[in-house]
Design a protein around this motif. Structure first.
Motif, short mmCIF file in Angstrom:
data_model
loop_
_atom_site.label_atom_id
_atom_site.label_comp_id
_atom_site.label_asym_id
_atom_site.label_seq_id
_atom_site.Cartn_x
_atom_site.Cartn_y
_atom_site.Cartn_z
N UNK A 105 0.83 -1.20 0.00
CA UNK A 105 0.00 0.00 0.00
C UNK A 105 0.87 1.25 0.00
N UNK A 106 2.03 1.16 0.65
CA UNK A 106 2.93 2.31 0.71
C UNK A 106 3.54 2.59 -0.67
N UNK A 107 3.87 3.85 -0.90
CA UNK A 107 4.55 4.22 -2.15
C UNK A 107 5.92 4.83 -1.87
N UNK A 108 6.48 4.53 -0.71
CA UNK A 108 7.82 4.96 -0.34
C UNK A 108 8.47 3.89 0.51
N UNK A 109 9.76 4.05 0.77
CA UNK A 109 10.47 3.09 1.62
C UNK A 109 9.67 2.85 2.90
N UNK A 110 9.49 1.58 3.29
CA UNK A 110 8.86 1.25 4.57
C UNK A 110 9.99 0.97 5.56
N UNK A 111 10.05 1.77 6.61
CA UNK A 111 11.24 1.77 7.47
C UNK A 111 11.00 1.30 8.90
N UNK A 112 9.74 1.28 9.35
CA UNK A 112 9.46 0.95 10.75
C UNK A 112 8.25 0.03 10.84
N UNK A 113 8.32 -0.95 11.74
CA UNK A 113 7.21 -1.87 11.99
C UNK A 113 6.97 -1.98 13.49
N UNK A 114 5.71 -2.20 13.87
CA UNK A 114 5.37 -2.44 15.28
C UNK A 114 4.12 -3.30 15.35
N UNK A 115 4.23 -4.46 16.01
CA UNK A 115 3.06 -5.31 16.24
C UNK A 115 2.25 -4.76 17.41
N UNK A 116 0.94 -4.88 17.33
CA UNK A 116 0.07 -4.58 18.48
C UNK A 116 -0.10 -5.87 19.26
N UNK B 69 9.64 8.69 10.75
CA UNK B 69 10.90 8.09 11.20
C UNK B 69 10.72 7.10 12.35
N UNK B 70 9.65 7.24 13.13
CA UNK B 70 9.48 6.37 14.29
C UNK B 70 8.01 6.26 14.67
N UNK B 71 7.59 5.07 15.07
CA UNK B 71 6.28 4.86 15.68
C UNK B 71 6.51 4.20 17.02
N UNK B 72 5.75 4.61 18.02
CA UNK B 72 5.96 4.09 19.37
C UNK B 72 4.61 3.83 20.02
N UNK B 73 4.38 2.58 20.37
CA UNK B 73 3.12 2.16 20.99
C UNK B 73 3.21 2.35 22.49
N UNK B 74 2.18 2.94 23.09
CA UNK B 74 2.20 3.14 24.54
C UNK B 74 2.22 1.80 25.26
N UNK B 75 2.72 1.76 26.50
CA UNK B 75 2.83 0.49 27.22
C UNK B 75 1.51 -0.27 27.36
N UNK B 76 0.39 0.44 27.42
CA UNK B 76 -0.91 -0.25 27.52
C UNK B 76 -1.51 -0.56 26.15
N UNK B 77 -0.78 -0.25 25.09
CA UNK B 77 -1.18 -0.54 23.70
C UNK B 77 -2.44 0.21 23.28
N UNK B 78 -2.80 1.27 23.98
CA UNK B 78 -4.01 2.03 23.63
C UNK B 78 -3.71 3.24 22.75
#
Length: 351
Positions: A192-203, A240-249
């Protein structure tokens, strides 16, 4: 910190927060305690260290490092000091971009040519070989995963799984793999992205995966079906970065536009923003989820984050009631519109 730490290229914390490790541009890896006391240094690489990962166990630290090769180093007590035993892996044909533990004795590496390798680390076998004088740096990969058309930025193992992982690449794709599948390890190809995909995070505790791209968007996927659930599109430059809160909310996203945006995970609702003074390179929550640290090239910013949980509960209740009233075929939540700011976030305070 009482020892030279110049030219640091990467860093990571142990899960117990008692140790952290630094990678350096001369191939060195150094171990420190949380008080900033240097414990040990060693040189498993002949080029800059690009990535680090602790094995999350209760014993002495076991550290993966990646650069010109992969190195797995475990600490063992020796008299009153520590010593490390390292196994080097040279199966990669180019520099490594990421290292990640899959199980207690298996790990994944990715390189800038698009290859992903699965390796095995056997500390008892390593001790025997060293004792018998048979140590060799010729450990081959147990399995190689190919499919990306360009360098892989990151591989992330699904929490709670010992076989499923995701990868992202300069080919603009996200791929889901299963190491236990003998015939076809590639489960899903998410494009779906049209640019470099640089960061991943599982919920955690879900099949949902978050990806971020140089195209300035963040996508939330259902990896079991391959469906794109939400697109978050408020950034004006590369994320540049995605960060999930400790409670995942909640999710914090940062980018080269200098902004940090906050989102509600359950419905991908935009909440609020912080405008920084320069390009944001990294952002991370504290363990309590009450603060967020954002770094640019010259500035470290600490945000005090307070959420109005009652407002969030009322909004989600209204959302649920509205969905129940809608025809079944129209129940998909549309998340590309974020013009109306949610008031879950009471405020961000700059320290």
């Amino acid at each position: 910190m009482d020892r030279q730490t110049d030219n640091v290229t990467c860093a990571t914390w142990h899960q117990n927060q008692k140790y952290f490790a630094l990678g350096h541009d001369d191939g060195k890896v150094s171990l420190w305690n949380s008080g900033g006391t240097h414990l040990f240094s060693w040189w498993p690489h002949e080029a800059p260290v690009n990535c680090l990962a602790f094995r999350n166990d209760g014993g002495l630290p076991t550290i993966l490092s990646g650069g010109d090769c992969a190195a797995c180093s475990q600490y063992v007590p020796a008299s009153d000091t520590l010593q490390e035993l390292s196994q080097l892996y040279f199966s990669n044909l180019s520099d490594l971009s990421w290292v990640e533990w899959l199980t207690e004795d298996k790990f994944l590496t990715s390189d800038v040519q698009g290859n992903i390798d699965l390796h095995h680390f056997d500390i008892e076998q390593l001790k025997r070989r060293i004792k018998e004088g048979r140590y060799e740096d010729k450990e081959r990969a147990h399995k190689t995963f190919t499919g990306h058309a360009g360098g892989v930025y990151m591989v992330r193992v699904k929490p709670g799984s010992h076989s499923i992982f995701a990868s992202c690449s300069v080919d603009c794709s996200v791929k889901i793999w299963d190491t236990k599948s003998k015939n076809e390890p590639l489960l899903k190809d998410l494009e779906e992205h049209c640019g470099y995909v640089t960061v991943l995070e599982w919920i955690p505790s879900t099949d949902k995966l978050i990806s971020a791209s140089f195209d300035s968007t963040i996508c939330i996927w259902d990896t079991s079906s391959g469906q794109l659930l939400h697109t978050l599109d408020k950034h004006k430059d590369a994320v540049t970065q995605i960060s999930l809160s400790p409670n995942s909310e909640y999710l914090a996203t940062s980018g080269l536009d200098g902004d940090v945006h906050f989102w509600s995970i359950i419905d991908a609702k935009y909440i609020n923003s912080f405008e920084g003074t320069g390009r944001i390179i990294q952002s991370s929550w504290n363990p309590e989820g009450s603060k967020l640290v954002a770094t640019s090239y010259k500035t470290v910013t600490i945000l005090n984050v307070k959420f109005d949980h009652k407002a969030r509960e009322n909004r989600l209740k209204n959302l649920e009631e509205n969905l129940e009233e809608m025809p079944k075929e129209n129940n998909e939540i549309k998340s590309n519109r974020h013009n109306d700011r949610d008031r879950d976030l009471k405020g961000t305070i700059l320290y």
